[in-house]
Structure formats: structure tokens, C-alpha cells
Write a protein that holds these residues in place. Structure first.
Motif, PDB file in Angstrom:
ATOM      1  N   ARG A 154       0.826  -1.209   0.000  1.00 16.35           N
ATOM      2  CA  ARG A 154       0.000   0.000   0.000  1.00 16.35           C
ATOM      3  C   ARG A 154       0.864   1.264   0.000  1.00 16.35           C
ATOM      4  NH1 ARG A 154      -4.055  -2.070  -2.326  1.00 16.35           N
ATOM      5  NH2 ARG A 154      -5.410  -3.371  -1.076  1.00 16.35           N
ATOM      6  N   ALA A 155       2.011   1.240   0.679  1.00 18.03           N
ATOM      7  CA  ALA A 155       2.892   2.410   0.676  1.00 18.03           C
ATOM      8  C   ALA A 155       3.519   2.605  -0.699  1.00 18.03           C
ATOM      9  CB  ALA A 155       3.976   2.255   1.737  1.00 18.03           C
ATOM     10  N   LYS A 156       3.843   1.523  -1.381  1.00 17.55           N
ATOM     11  CA  LYS A 156       4.424   1.623  -2.719  1.00 17.55           C
ATOM     12  C   LYS A 156       3.405   2.195  -3.706  1.00 17.55           C
ATOM     13  CE  LYS A 156       7.611  -2.207  -1.879  1.00 17.55           C
ATOM     14  NZ  LYS A 156       8.040  -3.569  -2.266  1.00 17.55           N
ATOM     15  N   GLU A 157       2.150   1.783  -3.571  1.00 19.15           N
ATOM     16  CA  GLU A 157       1.091   2.336  -4.423  1.00 19.15           C
ATOM     17  C   GLU A 157       0.918   3.835  -4.163  1.00 19.15           C
ATOM     18  OE1 GLU A 157      -1.631  -1.773  -4.446  1.00 19.15           O
ATOM     19  OE2 GLU A 157      -2.085  -0.116  -3.071  1.00 19.15           O
ATOM     20  N   ALA A 158       0.892   4.202  -2.894  1.00 21.13           N
ATOM     21  CA  ALA A 158       0.718   5.615  -2.534  1.00 21.13           C
ATOM     22  C   ALA A 158       1.878   6.453  -3.072  1.00 21.13           C
ATOM     23  CB  ALA A 158       0.615   5.757  -1.019  1.00 21.13           C
ATOM     24  N   TRP A 159       3.079   5.933  -2.992  1.00 21.48           N
ATOM     25  CA  TRP A 159       4.253   6.658  -3.494  1.00 21.48           C
ATOM     26  C   TRP A 159       4.131   6.897  -4.997  1.00 21.48           C
ATOM     27  CZ3 TRP A 159       8.220   9.556  -2.326  1.00 21.48           C
ATOM     28  CH2 TRP A 159       9.275   9.688  -3.233  1.00 21.48           C
ATOM     29  N   ARG A 160       3.742   5.883  -5.747  1.00 21.19           N
ATOM     30  CA  ARG A 160       3.585   6.032  -7.197  1.00 21.19           C
ATOM     31  C   ARG A 160       2.577   7.117  -7.538  1.00 21.19           C
ATOM     32  NH1 ARG A 160       2.801   0.379  -7.631  1.00 21.19           N
ATOM     33  NH2 ARG A 160       0.652   0.772  -8.268  1.00 21.19           N
ATOM     34  N   GLN A 161       1.540   7.235  -6.722  1.00 19.94           N
ATOM     35  CA  GLN A 161       0.428   8.135  -7.031  1.00 19.94           C
ATOM     36  C   GLN A 161       0.537   9.492  -6.342  1.00 19.94           C
ATOM     37  OE1 GLN A 161      -3.214   5.927  -6.324  1.00 19.94           O
ATOM     38  NE2 GLN A 161      -2.315   4.084  -7.194  1.00 19.94           N
ATOM     39  N   GLY A 162       1.621   9.726  -5.621  1.00 22.31           N
ATOM     40  CA  GLY A 162       1.836  11.037  -5.024  1.00 22.31           C
ATOM     41  C   GLY A 162       0.985  11.316  -3.799  1.00 22.31           C
ATOM     42  N   VAL A 163       0.615  10.280  -3.061  1.00 21.90           N
ATOM     43  CA  VAL A 163      -0.209  10.442  -1.866  1.00 21.90           C
ATOM     44  C   VAL A 163       0.698  10.612  -0.651  1.00 21.90           C
ATOM     45  CG1 VAL A 163      -1.949   9.350  -0.393  1.00 21.90           C
ATOM     46  CG2 VAL A 163      -2.085   9.106  -2.876  1.00 21.90           C
ATOM     47  N   HIS A 164       0.414  11.606   0.184  1.00 29.94           N
ATOM     48  CA  HIS A 164       1.290  11.940   1.310  1.00 29.94           C
ATOM     49  C   HIS A 164       0.901  11.272   2.620  1.00 29.94           C
ATOM     50  CE1 HIS A 164       1.492  15.483  -1.467  1.00 29.94           C
ATOM     51  NE2 HIS A 164       2.770  15.251  -1.306  1.00 29.94           N
ATOM     52  N   VAL A 165      -0.371  10.922   2.762  1.00 27.11           N
ATOM     53  CA  VAL A 165      -0.873  10.349   4.020  1.00 27.11           C
ATOM     54  C   VAL A 165      -1.817   9.205   3.674  1.00 27.11           C
ATOM     55  CG1 VAL A 165      -2.006  10.820   6.228  1.00 27.11           C
ATOM     56  CG2 VAL A 165      -0.894  12.687   4.985  1.00 27.11           C
ATOM     57  N   ILE A 166      -1.648   8.079   4.353  1.00 28.89           N
ATOM     58  CA  ILE A 166      -2.575   6.964   4.156  1.00 28.89           C
ATOM     59  C   ILE A 166      -3.014   6.428   5.514  1.00 28.89           C
ATOM     60  CG2 ILE A 166      -1.668   6.286   1.897  1.00 28.89           C
ATOM     61  CD1 ILE A 166      -0.158   4.017   3.263  1.00 28.89           C
ATOM     62  N   ALA A 167      -4.175   5.817   5.538  1.00 30.82           N
ATOM     63  CA  ALA A 167      -4.660   5.112   6.727  1.00 30.82           C
ATOM     64  C   ALA A 167      -4.923   3.674   6.339  1.00 30.82           C
ATOM     65  CB  ALA A 167      -5.938   5.758   7.257  1.00 30.82           C
ATOM     66  N   ILE A 168      -4.450   2.750   7.144  1.00 33.98           N
ATOM     67  CA  ILE A 168      -4.782   1.343   6.909  1.00 33.98           C
ATOM     68  C   ILE A 168      -5.883   0.967   7.895  1.00 33.98           C
ATOM     69  CG2 ILE A 168      -2.926   0.451   8.411  1.00 33.98           C
ATOM     70  CD1 ILE A 168      -2.730  -1.836   6.221  1.00 33.98           C
ATOM     71  N   THR A 169      -7.002   0.513   7.351  1.00 38.98           N
ATOM     72  CA  THR A 169      -8.210   0.302   8.169  1.00 38.98           C
ATOM     73  C   THR A 169      -8.812  -1.067   7.857  1.00 38.98           C
ATOM     74  OG1 THR A 169      -9.518   1.451   6.486  1.00 38.98           O
ATOM     75  CG2 THR A 169      -8.733   2.774   8.342  1.00 38.98           C
ATOM     76  N   ASP A 170      -8.075  -2.110   8.182  1.00 46.44           N
ATOM     77  CA  ASP A 170      -8.621  -3.448   7.972  1.00 46.44           C
ATOM     78  C   ASP A 170      -9.874  -3.648   8.816  1.00 46.44           C
ATOM     79  OD1 ASP A 170      -6.846  -4.232   6.089  1.00 46.44           O
ATOM     80  OD2 ASP A 170      -5.860  -5.789   7.272  1.00 46.44           O
TER      81      ASP A 170
END
Length: 310
Positions: free
Chosen positions: A8-24
Motif C-alpha cells: 500500500r505504501a508503494k502504491e501511494a508513493w507512485r500516485q503522489g499520496v502523502h498520508v494513508i490510513a490502513i483500516t482493515d
């Protein structure tokens, strides 16, 4: 999810996202026969990859009961496992006890009838436990939820809710992930949380920006720059209009001057001819930014000013 968390961090990096939340999910566990239940483990597995890519990571969990009452996300948790409780209100209590930011997810995901505002939402709202509402989820926009956000002063959020691998290589104006723009004062988790609680957000959904006018108008003003005319002729002026944003801004005329429709492509400068009885005078162009939504079915009204000749 259906991927190993660090992806998920690699995907966010490719897409220029600065903040993510993991919410399983807490309750819904489709892989429980193959993986042990460890509600905090996805966050732990993701921390290293997020830190190495300078992506802020929020610990969260999705409360996944039947709809109604529906699903809820709790962000900024300290211990997601504490939410694994049979009684729903006890789950919410434990989340709030940890200082969670709580929002109602995808209200209409099983149709508008099941997605009505109900007793659970009322109870959370009256206790001041409900802080936000998801008005866009993946490919879906929930108009009724948009209205509730405005009516009840809830923070508007939009998310991917992605389970499968994200094959998108980058965000573009034509193909972007649904996400929340958070107007934080600095790039820290406390600043992001403060902005969410204050409601300083816009939702980027397909080719639209959606949010309160107090945040949408400054975004438009910061994105669009009208340069002084570089040519003035007998009955017209020629100007450059710059769009600094990553959204193709769509304008429809409401006043008497300017083209009937204008599209300002993302990250470009457009050449526009404006008819003018006196090309030396300032010109006010009245438009509606049709893909800047301040309320359901209501777009932002804007004025573009063409400077006069000094």
C-alpha cells in the motif's frame, strides 16, 4: 485487503499520496482460515515502508457490522484490537476512549434505503462521537451523505476503500484515485488530525472537487490565474489563463462576457479570446465552476477579472 500491507505504501508513493490510513475490518475477516487475527499487525507491517517513503501512516480500523447501521472507520487509534467487542456501542466507546476520529463509511453502498440516517447515527451524533462522513468511496458518490455533512457539520472525506492491488501508476486529471485533500498546517499526524477535526477538507472524486465553499473557493483562487492581456484589438482582448491544479476546471458562463464554456486543462495555460466593446477597460467574467461542488447539485460561482490597460 488482498495484498501484503507494505504494498500500500508503494502504491501511494507512485500516485503522489502523502498520508494513508490502513483500516482493515474488525468483524469481516475473509482470510481468517489462513491468517491469524491480529488487528494491529497490518499497521505494524506497513510502518517501515511508509517511513522510508516519507508517507504519514494512520493506524485505523473499519467497524463492519450489518447495514444498517453500516460501516464506520476509526482513525488515530492506539490499539485496534480493543475494538473487537460484541456490543456495537461498546466498540464506539472504546474507539472514542482512544481519541479516535470516527466517520461513517459509504452510507449508500447497499442502496439508499439501507443507507438512511438511523438510530445509531443519531446516538453517535448526539454524543459528539461522529466526526465525519464519507461522501465518495471508490467510484461512488453519495449525494444524500453530502447533504448530511453540510446539515450536521461533519467533515467530508473520500477514500479508495481498495481491497485488490491498485494498478494505477499515477494520479492524473482523467484518472485519479478518490482521496481527501486535507488542509493541514504542516506534514505531521497531529496536524492532519487537527485539520480533519476542524473540517478543512475537500474530496477529489473523478473530475470533481467537492467541499464547503470556505475551502473550495480558496482552492479555485489559488489554482486559476488570469494574466494581463497580451493583445488588445478593436473589439477583443487575448489573454492567458493558467490552471495550476491537477483538475481540468470546467466553466460555464453566467454573465454576459466570455466564451459560453471554458475548459482549463490541468497544469496548463489556455489562450482565450474575450469580446470587448472597449478593450482598454477591465472585464468581469461571471462563470460557474461546474466541477467544483459546494453542495449537492450546486456548483461554485466565480468571477475572473481581466485587467484593464494602465
Amino acid at each position: 485487503g488482498s495484498v501484503w500491507p507494505p504494498i500500500r505504501a508503494k502504491e501511494a508513493w507512485r500516485q503522489g499520496v502523502h498520508v494513508i490510513a490502513i483500516t482493515d475490518h474488525i468483524e469481516y475477516q475473509p482470510h481468517k482460515d489462513d491468517l491469524p487475527t491480529k488487528h494491529n499487525r497490518p499497521y505494524e507491517l506497513l510502518t517501515g515502508e511508509s517511513a522510508s517513503r516519507d508517507i504519514l501512516l494512520i493506524r485505523g480500523a473499519e467497524i463492519t457490522r450489518d447495514t444498517p447501521p453500516g460501516h464506520f472507520n476509526a482513525l488515530f487509534l492506539k490499539d485496534a484490537a480493543a475494538l473487537d467487542q460484541p456490543d456495537l456501542m461498546e466498540v464506539f466507546r472504546r474507539a472514542i476512549e482512544q481519541g479516535a476520529f470516527l466517520f461513517w463509511n459509504h452510507p449508500g453502498w447497499q442502496g439508499p434505503e439501507k443507507g438512511k440516517w438511523g438510530d445509531v447515527q443519531t446516538a453517535l451524533y448526539e454524543k459528539k462521537w461522529l466526526h465525519g462522513i464519507e461522501i465518495c468511496n471508490g467510484e461512488s458518490y453519495y449525494e444524500e451523505a453530502h447533504g448530511w455533512a453540510l446539515e450536521k457539520n461533519l467533515t467530508m472525506v473520500g477514500n479508495t476503500d481498495i481491497h485488490e492491488p491498485d494498478l494505477k501508476k499515477q494520479n492524473t486529471a482523467a484518472d485519479n484515485r478518490t482521496c481527501t485533500l486535507v488542509f493541514a498546517k504542516e506534514k505531521t499526524l497531529p496536524a492532519v488530525e487537527e485539520a480533519l477535526r476542524a473540517g478543512r477538507t475537500l474530496v477529489w472524486y473523478k473530475d470533481q472537487l467537492i467541499g464547503r465553499e470556505e475551502w473550495l473557493r480558496p482552492m479555485f483562487d489559488a489554482s486559476v490565474e488570469v494574466l494581463p492581456p497580451h493583445l488588445r484589438v478593436k473589439n477583443a482582448v487575448f489573454v492567458h489563463i493558467r490552471n495550476r491544479s491537477e483538475v481540468n476546471i470546467q466553466l460555464e458562463r453566467t454573465g454576459g462576457s466570455g466564451p459560453a464554456k471554458l475548459v482549463l486543462p490541468a497544469g496548463t495555460v489556455s489562450l482565450v479570446k474575450i469580446g470587448a466593446a472597449d478593450p482598454t477597460k477591465p472585464i468581469q467574467l461571471e462563470y460557474t465552476a461546474v466541477n467544483f461542488l459546494v453542495a449537492p447539485k450546486k456548483a461554485l460561482t466565480v468571477t475572473l477579472t481581466i485587467p484593464g490597460k494602465e
